[in-house]
Design an enzyme around this catalytic site. Structure first.
Site, PDB file in Angstrom:
ATOM      1  N   SER A 172      -4.510  10.337   2.653  1.00 14.65           N
ATOM      2  CA  SER A 172      -3.957  10.154   1.299  1.00 14.65           C
ATOM      3  C   SER A 172      -2.902  11.203   0.961  1.00 14.65           C
ATOM      4  O   SER A 172      -2.357  11.210  -0.140  1.00 14.65           O
ATOM      5  CB  SER A 172      -5.083  10.187   0.259  1.00 14.65           C
ATOM      6  N   ASN A 220     -15.657  15.089  -3.001  1.00 20.86           N
ATOM      7  CA  ASN A 220     -15.884  14.055  -4.015  1.00 20.86           C
ATOM      8  C   ASN A 220     -15.779  14.601  -5.434  1.00 20.86           C
ATOM      9  O   ASN A 220     -15.134  14.002  -6.298  1.00 20.86           O
ATOM     10  CB  ASN A 220     -17.247  13.387  -3.800  1.00 20.86           C
ATOM     11  N   THR A 263       9.523 -15.011 -39.339  1.00 21.61           N
ATOM     12  CA  THR A 263       8.295 -15.527 -38.737  1.00 21.61           C
ATOM     13  C   THR A 263       8.744 -16.728 -37.911  1.00 21.61           C
ATOM     14  O   THR A 263       9.688 -17.427 -38.319  1.00 21.61           O
ATOM     15  CB  THR A 263       7.241 -15.976 -39.791  1.00 21.61           C
ATOM     16  N   HIS A 264       8.111 -16.963 -36.802  1.00 24.08           N
ATOM     17  CA  HIS A 264       8.527 -18.036 -35.868  1.00 24.08           C
ATOM     18  C   HIS A 264       9.997 -17.881 -35.464  1.00 24.08           C
ATOM     19  O   HIS A 264      10.658 -18.881 -35.160  1.00 24.08           O
ATOM     20  CB  HIS A 264       8.325 -19.432 -36.476  1.00 24.08           C
ATOM     21  N   SER A 316      29.528  -5.834 -16.333  1.00 25.58           N
ATOM     22  CA  SER A 316      29.350  -6.858 -15.320  1.00 25.58           C
ATOM     23  C   SER A 316      30.419  -6.671 -14.253  1.00 25.58           C
ATOM     24  O   SER A 316      31.539  -6.267 -14.550  1.00 25.58           O
ATOM     25  CB  SER A 316      29.492  -8.239 -15.969  1.00 25.58           C
ATOM     26  N   ASN A 370      26.099  -5.156 -21.305  1.00 24.71           N
ATOM     27  CA  ASN A 370      24.736  -5.674 -21.218  1.00 24.71           C
ATOM     28  C   ASN A 370      23.674  -4.660 -21.633  1.00 24.71           C
ATOM     29  O   ASN A 370      23.812  -3.475 -21.362  1.00 24.71           O
ATOM     30  CB  ASN A 370      24.448  -6.122 -19.776  1.00 24.71           C
ATOM     31  N   TYR A 427     -19.632   7.909  -4.691  1.00 21.53           N
ATOM     32  CA  TYR A 427     -18.258   7.851  -4.177  1.00 21.53           C
ATOM     33  C   TYR A 427     -18.152   6.885  -3.008  1.00 21.53           C
ATOM     34  O   TYR A 427     -19.025   6.813  -2.139  1.00 21.53           O
ATOM     35  CB  TYR A 427     -17.788   9.247  -3.731  1.00 21.53           C
ATOM     36  N   GLN A 446     -10.056   6.051  -3.505  1.00 21.72           N
ATOM     37  CA  GLN A 446      -8.779   6.690  -3.195  1.00 21.72           C
ATOM     38  C   GLN A 446      -7.610   5.818  -3.697  1.00 21.72           C
ATOM     39  O   GLN A 446      -6.516   6.317  -3.922  1.00 21.72           O
ATOM     40  CB  GLN A 446      -8.690   6.892  -1.678  1.00 21.72           C
ATOM     41  N   LYS A 461      -4.982   6.105  -7.027  1.00 21.41           N
ATOM     42  CA  LYS A 461      -3.841   7.001  -7.244  1.00 21.41           C
ATOM     43  C   LYS A 461      -2.459   6.358  -7.251  1.00 21.41           C
ATOM     44  O   LYS A 461      -1.719   6.502  -8.221  1.00 21.41           O
ATOM     45  CB  LYS A 461      -3.866   8.121  -6.199  1.00 21.41           C
TER      46      LYS A 461
HETATM   47  N1  ARG Z   1      -8.616  11.403  -0.539  1.00 20.11           N
HETATM   48  C1  ARG Z   1      -9.853  11.170  -1.176  1.00 20.11           C
HETATM   49  C2  ARG Z   1      -9.643  10.418  -2.484  1.00 20.11           C
HETATM   50  O1  ARG Z   1      -8.568  10.406  -2.940  1.00 20.11           O
HETATM   51  C3  ARG Z   1     -10.542  12.463  -1.440  1.00 20.11           C
HETATM   52  C4  ARG Z   1     -12.001  12.390  -1.454  1.00 20.11           C
HETATM   53  C5  ARG Z   1     -12.499  12.220  -0.087  1.00 20.11           C
HETATM   54  N2  ARG Z   1     -13.905  12.238   0.002  1.00 20.11           N
HETATM   55  C6  ARG Z   1     -14.497  11.732   1.043  1.00 20.11           C
HETATM   56  N3  ARG Z   1     -15.777  11.806   1.075  1.00 20.11           N
HETATM   57  N4  ARG Z   1     -13.829  11.165   1.991  1.00 20.11           N
HETATM   58  O2  ARG Z   1     -10.538   9.844  -3.028  1.00 20.11           O
END
Ligand code: ARG
Length: 459
Positions: A23, A110, A155-156, A277, A285, A317, A322, A325
């Site tokens: 990640s 975690n 309205t409308h 344009s 625009n 967890y 993950q 994100k």
């Molecule tokens: N990269 C993981 C996440 O974003 C971090 C936590 C990882 N924990 C694990 N037990 N693999 O969630």
């Protein structure tokens, strides 16, 4: 490949598996939060006698040097590490040796990632709030300057009754004002610290979780370690709030696009916020407004994505999490870009006051007031409605406004009309008489503005 967990494995991870699992490509933006969390954790370990003071000092200065080097561009965060947590820990050990290996005592990735993400979102909630406040300041300035700028209310998408530009802007003011309260609710609810929850079941070390929480500016520590490592509600709530903000911006954009069109001409978007344009030389625009409207979809997408990711995850967890994100980061970036752009666009936009007022008159927005005129002089409402309806028809044939009909024409429709009809249906009167709380009349608007001003000055 640099990972924290090789011990029980006899084979190297397959490269594709490693890449799929990693990640670092996106959680590298959490480096500051990760270091901040580690600093608090280590101070707490020192206070509890789990680490010696020398170890604490060594770790803290190691973490500081990593932070400085990352920010100074001397330490690039590369894909060589699995995630931001491994990156920081590996670099710490490289810099300070054995003491660095103690950083992770009583902690799991975690609860670490749960903390990092919370710290990040907490800051972003504040930043979003600040951007909303800037927008509100701008809106309020427009409102204050346009208490008697008359325009049609719709309205409308049909012209309905006369209002003022201040009143129309006031409706958006209310939306963004509510958005701010949503953010402060989220902040309050999320502001509890998950660190110290371990992998899922706490830890046997005598941690002082309240102390860590205090160091990190949280109101307290969470009460259930399994929930702590698997709760992403606060992020879902934030994405819902961001989606609502975008929905409001999108509605506003839609109106600006309409108002900026050749047909309406209520506003003119500044050159600095318009685009041309490549083929049609006459074009200017409203791309910024269109893009804001368009980008609303990807923010909703992030919310749907996370809700769907979370819906089938058993406690506690799981790696699915993950996935909280990438799209969330994208949604946050999108909103933080759209808000200031939008504020700049409306701050520089020119309102064509006379066009708006003319449009209100030509659109018979004072027809209700003309009917009320008759009602106030004893004509039953249903009859009054019919009389004014016929006069409107006459105006349409003649291509004029109710204000332009002659006294004879009024008398022909009903003997009840007197010369004061013109005053009674003027924009000033129509709007001025609407003084119920929340209405566009001058005193009612001033009261709302007074409340808004006071609020903005408070926070
Ligand atoms: N990269 C993981 C996440 O974003 C971090 C936590 C990882 N924990 C694990 N037990 N693999 O969630």
């Amino acid at each position: 490949m640099a990972q924290l967990w090789g011990g029980r494995f006899t084979k190297e991870t397959d490269q594709m598996v490693y890449d799929f699992n990693a990640s670092i490509g996106f959680d590298k933006r959490l480096y500051r939060q990760d270091i901040e969390g580690s600093r608090a954790h280590v101070k707490m370990l020192g206070k509890q006698g789990i680490l010696t003071q020398e170890e604490v000092e060594a770790i803290l200065s190691g973490l500081d040097s990593i932070l400085e080097d990352v920010e100074g561009g001397r330490l690039p965060i590369t894909n060589q590490y699995e995630d931001i947590h491994s990156f920081v820990e590996a670099n710490l050990i490289e810099r300070i040796g054995d003491a660095g290996k103690k950083l992770h005592t009583g902690r799991s990735r975690n609860d670490q990632v749960a903390l990092d993400m919370k710290l990040y979102v907490r800051e972003e909630v504040k930043r979003t709030d600040g951007l909303l406040k800037d927008l509100l300041q701008e809106l309020l300035a427009i409102m204050e300057g346009n208490l008697s700028t008359y325009m049609p209310g719709f309205t409308h998408l049909q012209k309905a009754q006369p209002i003022t530009l201040a009143h129309h802007m006031g409706a958006y003011y209310e939306m963004f004002r509510r958005d701010r309260t949503r953010l402060s609710d989220i902040y309050r609810r999320m502001n509890v610290c998950p660190l110290g929850s371990g992998a899922l079941a706490g830890t046997t070390y005598p941690l002082d979780r309240e102390y860590t929480a205090e160091l990190l500016g949280f109101a307290g520590a969470t009460l259930n370690s399994m929930d702590s490592v698997s709760d992403r509600d606060y992020l879902i709530e934030y994405l819902a709030a961001l989606s609502t903000i975008m929905m409001h911006l999108s509605r506003f954009s839609e109106e600006i696009i309409l108002w900026n069109s050749n047909e309406y001409r209520f506003v003119e978007i500044d050159d600095a916020y318009s685009t041309g344009s490549s083929i049609m030389p006459q074009k200017k625009n409203p791309d910024i407004a269109e893009l804001v409207r368009g980008k609303t979809g990807r923010v909703y997408g992030a919310l749907m994505s996370l809700l769907t990711t979370m819906k089938g995850i058993p406690l506690a967890y799981n790696k699915d999490m993950q996935e909280d994100k990438e799209m969330a980061f994208d949604a946050i970036d999108t909103v933080q870009t759209c808000l200031p752009l939008f504020t700049g666009m409306i701050a520089t936009m020119k309102f064509q006051n006379s066009v708006m007022e003319e449009s209100a008159k030509k659109g018979f927005t004072n027809a209700t007031d003309a009917a009320d005129y008759l009602v106030n002089r004893g004509v039953p409402f249903r009859d009054a409605h019919g009389i004014i309806g016929r006069l409107v028809l006459l105006c349409i044939e003649k291509g004029c406004a109710l204000d332009d009909l002659s006294m004879e024409e009024y008398k022909e429709a009903s003997q009840v009309f007197e010369k004061d009809i013109y005053e009674a249906i003027s924009m000033e009167t129509c709007v001025g008489k609407r003084l119920t709380k929340g209405a566009p009349g001058m005193e009612a608007m001033q009261e709302a503005i007074r409340i808004y001003r006071e609020e903005l000055e408070r926070d």
